[in-house]
Write a protein that holds these residues in place. Structure first.
Motif, PDB file in Angstrom:
ATOM      1  N   PRO A   3       0.844  -1.195   0.000  1.00 10.24           N
ATOM      2  CA  PRO A   3       0.000   0.000   0.000  1.00 10.24           C
ATOM      3  C   PRO A   3       0.879   1.246   0.000  1.00 10.24           C
ATOM      4  O   PRO A   3       1.965   1.251   0.594  1.00 10.24           O
ATOM      5  CB  PRO A   3      -0.789  -0.114   1.311  1.00 10.24           C
ATOM      6  CG  PRO A   3      -0.733  -1.554   1.682  1.00 10.24           C
ATOM      7  CD  PRO A   3       0.564  -2.075   1.136  1.00 10.24           C
ATOM      8  N   THR A   4       0.414   2.280  -0.670  1.00  5.40           N
ATOM      9  CA  THR A   4       1.214   3.491  -0.810  1.00  5.40           C
ATOM     10  C   THR A   4       0.592   4.642  -0.039  1.00  5.40           C
ATOM     11  O   THR A   4      -0.598   4.892  -0.141  1.00  5.40           O
ATOM     12  CB  THR A   4       1.332   3.875  -2.299  1.00  5.40           C
ATOM     13  OG1 THR A   4       1.935   2.787  -2.995  1.00  5.40           O
ATOM     14  CG2 THR A   4       2.175   5.119  -2.490  1.00  5.40           C
ATOM     15  N   ALA A   5       1.428   5.320   0.745  1.00  3.99           N
ATOM     16  CA  ALA A   5       1.028   6.536   1.449  1.00  3.99           C
ATOM     17  C   ALA A   5       1.619   7.707   0.678  1.00  3.99           C
ATOM     18  O   ALA A   5       2.829   7.754   0.438  1.00  3.99           O
ATOM     19  CB  ALA A   5       1.551   6.522   2.878  1.00  3.99           C
ATOM     20  N   ILE A   6       0.766   8.614   0.250  1.00  2.00           N
ATOM     21  CA  ILE A   6       1.225   9.789  -0.481  1.00  2.00           C
ATOM     22  C   ILE A   6       1.534  10.890   0.531  1.00  2.00           C
ATOM     23  O   ILE A   6       0.681  11.270   1.329  1.00  2.00           O
ATOM     24  CB  ILE A   6       0.169  10.272  -1.500  1.00  2.00           C
ATOM     25  CG1 ILE A   6      -0.219   9.138  -2.449  1.00  2.00           C
ATOM     26  CG2 ILE A   6       0.680  11.489  -2.261  1.00  2.00           C
ATOM     27  CD1 ILE A   6       0.930   8.559  -3.251  1.00  2.00           C
ATOM     28  N   ASP A   7       2.763  11.369   0.509  1.00  2.00           N
ATOM     29  CA  ASP A   7       3.244  12.377   1.458  1.00  2.00           C
ATOM     30  C   ASP A   7       3.562  13.661   0.699  1.00  2.00           C
ATOM     31  O   ASP A   7       4.716  14.053   0.572  1.00  2.00           O
ATOM     32  CB  ASP A   7       4.476  11.818   2.185  1.00  2.00           C
ATOM     33  CG  ASP A   7       4.885  12.636   3.395  1.00  2.00           C
ATOM     34  OD1 ASP A   7       4.039  13.363   3.952  1.00  2.00           O
ATOM     35  OD2 ASP A   7       6.067  12.548   3.781  1.00  2.00           O
ATOM     36  N   HIS A   8       2.507  14.309   0.171  1.00  2.00           N
ATOM     37  CA  HIS A   8       2.666  15.501  -0.666  1.00  2.00           C
ATOM     38  C   HIS A   8       3.533  16.575  -0.019  1.00  2.00           C
ATOM     39  O   HIS A   8       4.404  17.151  -0.659  1.00  2.00           O
ATOM     40  CB  HIS A   8       1.306  16.128  -0.998  1.00  2.00           C
ATOM     41  CG  HIS A   8       0.477  15.321  -1.926  1.00  2.00           C
ATOM     42  ND1 HIS A   8       0.812  15.117  -3.241  1.00  2.00           N
ATOM     43  CD2 HIS A   8      -0.680  14.648  -1.730  1.00  2.00           C
ATOM     44  CE1 HIS A   8      -0.098  14.353  -3.811  1.00  2.00           C
ATOM     45  NE2 HIS A   8      -1.021  14.057  -2.921  1.00  2.00           N
ATOM     46  N   ASP A   9       3.260  16.857   1.245  1.00  2.00           N
ATOM     47  CA  ASP A   9       3.934  17.969   1.913  1.00  2.00           C
ATOM     48  C   ASP A   9       5.169  17.548   2.713  1.00  2.00           C
ATOM     49  O   ASP A   9       5.809  18.377   3.350  1.00  2.00           O
ATOM     50  CB  ASP A   9       2.951  18.713   2.820  1.00  2.00           C
ATOM     51  CG  ASP A   9       2.306  17.810   3.874  1.00  2.00           C
ATOM     52  OD1 ASP A   9       2.703  16.628   3.989  1.00  2.00           O
ATOM     53  OD2 ASP A   9       1.403  18.294   4.577  1.00  2.00           O
ATOM     54  N   GLY A  10       5.500  16.266   2.686  1.00  2.00           N
ATOM     55  CA  GLY A  10       6.682  15.793   3.395  1.00  2.00           C
ATOM     56  C   GLY A  10       6.517  15.687   4.896  1.00  2.00           C
ATOM     57  O   GLY A  10       7.475  15.456   5.627  1.00  2.00           O
ATOM     58  N   ARG A  11       5.286  15.852   5.368  1.00  2.00           N
ATOM     59  CA  ARG A  11       5.035  15.846   6.819  1.00  2.00           C
ATOM     60  C   ARG A  11       5.339  14.501   7.458  1.00  2.00           C
ATOM     61  O   ARG A  11       5.924  14.435   8.541  1.00  2.00           O
ATOM     62  CB  ARG A  11       3.591  16.257   7.100  1.00  2.00           C
ATOM     63  CG  ARG A  11       3.346  16.556   8.573  1.00  2.00           C
ATOM     64  CD  ARG A  11       1.968  17.087   8.796  1.00  2.00           C
ATOM     65  NE  ARG A  11       1.071  15.932   8.829  1.00  2.00           N
ATOM     66  CZ  ARG A  11      -0.233  15.989   8.709  1.00  2.00           C
ATOM     67  NH1 ARG A  11      -0.815  17.141   8.484  1.00  2.00           N
ATOM     68  NH2 ARG A  11      -0.970  14.919   8.769  1.00  2.00           N
ATOM     69  N   LEU A  12       4.959  13.430   6.772  1.00  2.00           N
ATOM     70  CA  LEU A  12       5.204  12.096   7.325  1.00  2.00           C
ATOM     71  C   LEU A  12       6.706  11.842   7.459  1.00  2.00           C
ATOM     72  O   LEU A  12       7.182  11.382   8.502  1.00  2.00           O
ATOM     73  CB  LEU A  12       4.551  11.037   6.441  1.00  2.00           C
ATOM     74  CG  LEU A  12       4.503   9.621   6.962  1.00  2.00           C
ATOM     75  CD1 LEU A  12       3.800   9.532   8.300  1.00  2.00           C
ATOM     76  CD2 LEU A  12       3.803   8.722   5.950  1.00  2.00           C
ATOM     77  N   ALA A  13       7.456  12.170   6.427  1.00  3.75           N
ATOM     78  CA  ALA A  13       8.918  12.015   6.483  1.00  3.75           C
ATOM     79  C   ALA A  13       9.504  12.868   7.605  1.00  3.75           C
ATOM     80  O   ALA A  13      10.393  12.418   8.342  1.00  3.75           O
ATOM     81  CB  ALA A  13       9.538  12.388   5.147  1.00  3.75           C
ATOM     82  N   GLN A  14       9.000  14.082   7.739  1.00  9.02           N
ATOM     83  CA  GLN A  14       9.496  14.979   8.779  1.00  9.02           C
ATOM     84  C   GLN A  14       9.183  14.432  10.168  1.00  9.02           C
ATOM     85  O   GLN A  14      10.026  14.491  11.069  1.00  9.02           O
ATOM     86  CB  GLN A  14       8.884  16.365   8.606  1.00  9.02           C
ATOM     87  CG  GLN A  14       9.403  17.384   9.591  1.00  9.02           C
ATOM     88  CD  GLN A  14       8.768  18.753   9.381  1.00  9.02           C
ATOM     89  OE1 GLN A  14       7.711  18.879   8.788  1.00  9.02           O
ATOM     90  NE2 GLN A  14       9.431  19.772   9.887  1.00  9.02           N
ATOM     91  N   GLN A  15       7.991  13.881  10.353  1.00 13.39           N
ATOM     92  CA  GLN A  15       7.603  13.363  11.662  1.00 13.39           C
ATOM     93  C   GLN A  15       8.509  12.233  12.132  1.00 13.39           C
ATOM     94  O   GLN A  15       8.753  12.093  13.326  1.00 13.39           O
ATOM     95  CB  GLN A  15       6.150  12.874  11.644  1.00 13.39           C
ATOM     96  CG  GLN A  15       5.141  13.992  11.605  1.00 13.39           C
ATOM     97  CD  GLN A  15       3.713  13.467  11.449  1.00 13.39           C
ATOM     98  OE1 GLN A  15       3.469  12.454  10.810  1.00 13.39           O
ATOM     99  NE2 GLN A  15       2.779  14.178  12.041  1.00 13.39           N
ATOM    100  N   VAL A  16       9.003  11.423  11.203  1.00 15.92           N
ATOM    101  CA  VAL A  16       9.865  10.304  11.591  1.00 15.92           C
ATOM    102  C   VAL A  16      11.349  10.611  11.373  1.00 15.92           C
ATOM    103  O   VAL A  16      12.199   9.791  11.701  1.00 15.92           O
ATOM    104  CB  VAL A  16       9.484   8.997  10.863  1.00 15.92           C
ATOM    105  CG1 VAL A  16       8.072   8.578  11.223  1.00 15.92           C
ATOM    106  CG2 VAL A  16       9.667   9.108   9.363  1.00 15.92           C
TER     107      VAL A  16
END
Length: 107
Positions: free
Chosen positions: A55-68
């Motif tokens: 499954p793919t999570a779309i992280d348009h604003d980069g928030r998910l990457a930033q959170q981790v």
């Protein structure tokens, strides 16, 4: 992407977030880990379009990457209580399995 929605989709298991492209061999190895451990993997992409075995999570604003604290090529492991278990750079399936075993207190 946000953790609560991913957790709802994953169930009460560890969440593996892949911020890297996977070849067929790596995808197969991770499928084997999903069958052996209580983990659900998600491909994280900045935009729609690329396909994935997972499954793919779309992280348009980069928030998910930033959170981790992840960047391109990283793997993040999140516990069901949404605690970040760790981030690995350029992780192989063996690296991910060691992280899973550690998070599950198997080692």
């Amino acid at each position: 992407g946000d953790f609560v929605r991913l957790l709802a989709h994953a169930g009460d298991v560890l969440i593996g977030l892949m911020f890297a492209e996977l070849d067929a061999y790596a995808a197969h190895d991770l499928e084997q880990l999903e069958s052996a451990y209580p983990v659900r993997f998600f491909a994280v992409r900045p935009e729609e379009g690329a396909t994935s075995t997972f499954p793919t999570a779309i992280d348009h604003d980069g928030r998910l990457a930033q959170q981790v604290g992840a960047t391109s090529g990283d793997f993040a492991l999140v516990r069901p209580d949404l605690y970040l278990a760790g981030v690995l750079e350029d992780a192989t399936a063996a690296d991910i399995e060691r992280a899973l075993r550690k998070a599950l207190a198997i080692e």
